[in-house]
Design a protein around this motif. Structure first.
Motif, PDB file in Angstrom:
ATOM      1  N   THR A 100       0.719  -1.168   0.019  1.00 34.73           N
ATOM      2  CA  THR A 100      -0.094  -0.091   0.045  1.00 34.73           C
ATOM      3  C   THR A 100       0.854   1.388  -0.051  1.00 34.73           C
ATOM      4  O   THR A 100       0.600   2.118  -0.841  1.00 34.73           O
ATOM      5  CB  THR A 100      -1.177  -0.087   1.073  1.00 34.73           C
ATOM      6  OG1 THR A 100      -1.722  -1.174   1.300  1.00 34.73           O
ATOM      7  CG2 THR A 100      -1.892   1.120   1.150  1.00 34.73           C
ATOM      8  N   ALA A 129      -7.039   3.971  -3.535  1.00 35.51           N
ATOM      9  CA  ALA A 129      -8.178   3.153  -3.199  1.00 35.51           C
ATOM     10  C   ALA A 129      -8.957   2.732  -4.658  1.00 35.51           C
ATOM     11  O   ALA A 129      -9.484   1.687  -4.655  1.00 35.51           O
ATOM     12  CB  ALA A 129      -9.182   3.977  -2.475  1.00 35.51           C
ATOM     13  N   GLN A 130      -9.010   3.576  -5.388  1.00 36.84           N
ATOM     14  CA  GLN A 130      -9.793   3.378  -6.812  1.00 36.84           C
ATOM     15  C   GLN A 130      -8.882   2.524  -7.702  1.00 36.84           C
ATOM     16  O   GLN A 130      -9.527   1.451  -8.413  1.00 36.84           O
ATOM     17  CB  GLN A 130     -10.104   4.539  -7.572  1.00 36.84           C
ATOM     18  CG  GLN A 130     -10.972   4.406  -8.974  1.00 36.84           C
ATOM     19  CD  GLN A 130     -11.221   5.867  -9.463  1.00 36.84           C
ATOM     20  OE1 GLN A 130     -10.324   6.398  -9.484  1.00 36.84           O
ATOM     21  NE2 GLN A 130     -12.287   6.256  -9.952  1.00 36.84           N
ATOM     22  N   THR A 150      -7.035   0.310  -6.563  1.00 44.36           N
ATOM     23  CA  THR A 150      -7.090  -1.249  -5.741  1.00 44.36           C
ATOM     24  C   THR A 150      -8.405  -1.903  -5.800  1.00 44.36           C
ATOM     25  O   THR A 150      -8.423  -3.130  -6.128  1.00 44.36           O
ATOM     26  CB  THR A 150      -6.683  -1.050  -4.218  1.00 44.36           C
ATOM     27  OG1 THR A 150      -5.331  -0.294  -4.305  1.00 44.36           O
ATOM     28  CG2 THR A 150      -6.502  -2.393  -3.576  1.00 44.36           C
ATOM     29  N   TYR A 151      -9.409  -1.061  -5.487  1.00 51.37           N
ATOM     30  CA  TYR A 151     -10.802  -1.628  -5.407  1.00 51.37           C
ATOM     31  C   TYR A 151     -11.879  -1.283  -6.381  1.00 51.37           C
ATOM     32  O   TYR A 151     -12.883  -1.834  -6.384  1.00 51.37           O
ATOM     33  CB  TYR A 151     -11.415  -1.485  -4.189  1.00 51.37           C
ATOM     34  CG  TYR A 151     -10.640  -1.616  -2.932  1.00 51.37           C
ATOM     35  CD1 TYR A 151     -10.279  -3.122  -2.368  1.00 51.37           C
ATOM     36  CD2 TYR A 151      -9.648  -0.707  -1.974  1.00 51.37           C
ATOM     37  CE1 TYR A 151      -9.620  -3.224  -1.185  1.00 51.37           C
ATOM     38  CE2 TYR A 151      -9.022  -1.084  -0.978  1.00 51.37           C
ATOM     39  CZ  TYR A 151      -8.799  -2.520  -0.662  1.00 51.37           C
ATOM     40  OH  TYR A 151      -7.970  -2.800   0.582  1.00 51.37           O
ATOM     41  N   SER A 193     -14.455   6.856  -2.684  1.00 48.21           N
ATOM     42  CA  SER A 193     -15.500   6.017  -2.014  1.00 48.21           C
ATOM     43  C   SER A 193     -14.989   5.974  -0.463  1.00 48.21           C
ATOM     44  O   SER A 193     -13.623   5.516  -0.345  1.00 48.21           O
ATOM     45  CB  SER A 193     -15.761   4.693  -2.677  1.00 48.21           C
ATOM     46  OG  SER A 193     -16.265   3.938  -1.900  1.00 48.21           O
ATOM     47  N   ARG A 249     -15.397   4.140   2.027  1.00 42.10           N
ATOM     48  CA  ARG A 249     -15.044   2.617   2.604  1.00 42.10           C
ATOM     49  C   ARG A 249     -13.751   2.507   1.934  1.00 42.10           C
ATOM     50  O   ARG A 249     -12.653   1.762   2.639  1.00 42.10           O
ATOM     51  CB  ARG A 249     -16.057   1.657   2.358  1.00 42.10           C
ATOM     52  CG  ARG A 249     -15.919   0.161   2.705  1.00 42.10           C
ATOM     53  CD  ARG A 249     -16.871  -0.864   2.471  1.00 42.10           C
ATOM     54  NE  ARG A 249     -18.296  -0.175   2.967  1.00 42.10           N
ATOM     55  CZ  ARG A 249     -19.321  -0.914   3.185  1.00 42.10           C
ATOM     56  NH1 ARG A 249     -19.283  -1.975   2.328  1.00 42.10           N
ATOM     57  NH2 ARG A 249     -20.316  -0.640   3.820  1.00 42.10           N
ATOM     58  N   SER A 250     -13.599   2.484   0.840  1.00 45.61           N
ATOM     59  CA  SER A 250     -12.119   2.103  -0.065  1.00 45.61           C
ATOM     60  C   SER A 250     -11.077   2.953   0.618  1.00 45.61           C
ATOM     61  O   SER A 250      -9.974   2.404   0.767  1.00 45.61           O
ATOM     62  CB  SER A 250     -12.541   2.204  -1.381  1.00 45.61           C
ATOM     63  OG  SER A 250     -13.494   1.569  -1.954  1.00 45.61           O
ATOM     64  N   LYS A 267     -10.032   1.981   4.076  1.00 44.89           N
ATOM     65  CA  LYS A 267      -9.196   0.440   4.017  1.00 44.89           C
ATOM     66  C   LYS A 267      -7.832   0.893   3.672  1.00 44.89           C
ATOM     67  O   LYS A 267      -6.958   0.211   4.312  1.00 44.89           O
ATOM     68  CB  LYS A 267      -9.856  -0.560   3.007  1.00 44.89           C
ATOM     69  CG  LYS A 267     -11.158  -1.012   3.320  1.00 44.89           C
ATOM     70  CD  LYS A 267     -11.764  -2.069   2.324  1.00 44.89           C
ATOM     71  CE  LYS A 267     -12.765  -2.684   2.656  1.00 44.89           C
ATOM     72  NZ  LYS A 267     -13.267  -3.656   1.588  1.00 44.89           N
TER      73      LYS A 267
END
Length: 269
Positions: free
Chosen positions: A192, A216-217, A219-220, A226, A228-229, A232
């Motif tokens: 990360t 985040a975008q 990765t998820y 977002s 939640r992402s 994380k």
């Protein structure tokens, strides 16, 4: 920090002797965190001086001033000191960045956080933003009528400990890149952080990059930003940063102990 943030705090009557040689580039380096820290330090500095000299008012306002009033007309002279101090800090911080060698960098941001400072008459030592802010508040307080405290007499043992600490700090600062590379390895154990650093290296303005949202975008998937992402990614990055910091500290401690053990063996021989 934008000019709009600081303009409300400064009077149009700021003396030129304080603002001399302060450039827009210097002021741009002053963050909101610097301003908050300077204000808090100025208040503590003045309250402590007033309390020691029986001049502390019931409302905790600082009272020592020329002719009984603040230079800017403030009820609390510590506000005047903070205004002077932020200009002094900006000027001195800019001079140090331009004229001093970087001693260490922040593990998380890779930005310089310590510099080697060589005074005209004295030994070289390391400085950071906190120490420069402390200098600025002291100089501003003196300008506003507060006498600097008497320096404590250093015993030979204290002086020896300070010299050892400076020597160790200088050695470790010079080894900061080696320590980081040893802890980082090939980066596979910090996936990360690796992605965050890759995004950061591609942008000149980290404050507007949205590193966590971008990672985040990547990765998820899904919508950019977002919550939640992003949470994380943020939590994963913090966990990896803690692990990386612990590894750097362990390597730093090992180098320090190894150097001390080598010196003891040499002395025994």
């Amino acid at each position: 920090m934008s000019n709009s943030f600081i303009s409300s705090f400064f009077s149009r009557d700021i003396p030129s002797v304080v603002a001399e040689a302060v450039t827009a580039e210097d002021m741009a380096r002053v963050t909101e965190a610097d301003w908050v820290a300077i204000v808090e330090h100025a208040h503590r500095y003045c309250w402590k001086a007033d309390s020691a000299r029986s001049r502390k008012r019931a409302d905790r306002s600082a009272t020592i001033a020329r002719d009984g009033r603040g230079i800017y007309g403030s009820d609390d002279v510590s506000d005047d000191i903070a205004q002077d101090a932020v200009l002094i800090f900006a000027r001195r911080f800019g001079m140090i960045i331009r004229g001093c060698v970087v001693a260490s960098v922040d593990v998380a941001t890779r930005e310089p956080d310590q510099w080697r400072y060589q005074p005209r008459n004295g030994e070289m030592f390391l400085v950071d933003r906190a120490l420069i802010r402390q200098w600025a508040v002291g100089d501003a307080a003196k300008r506003n009528g507060y006498r600097p405290g008497k320096p404590e007499a250093a015993t030979p043992d204290v002086a020896e400990q300070q010299a050892k600490h400076l020597a160790a700090s200088t050695f470790l600062a010079a080894m900061s890149e080696v320590i980081f590379d040893a802890a980082w390895g090939d980066g596979r154990e910090f996936p990360t952080l690796q992605k965050v650093m890759d995004v950061a290296n591609q942008d000149d303005d980290l404050g507007r990059t949205g590193m966590f949202a971008t990672v985040a975008q990547q990765t998820y998937g899904g919508k950019y930003g977002s919550r939640r992402s992003v949470i994380k990614v943020r939590d994963a990055a913090h966990a990896e940063a803690r692990e990386l910091t612990e590894r750097c500290d362990a390597i730093r401690d090992e180098l320090t102990h190894r150097d001390q053990a080598r010196k003891r063996l040499t002395a025994d021989d």
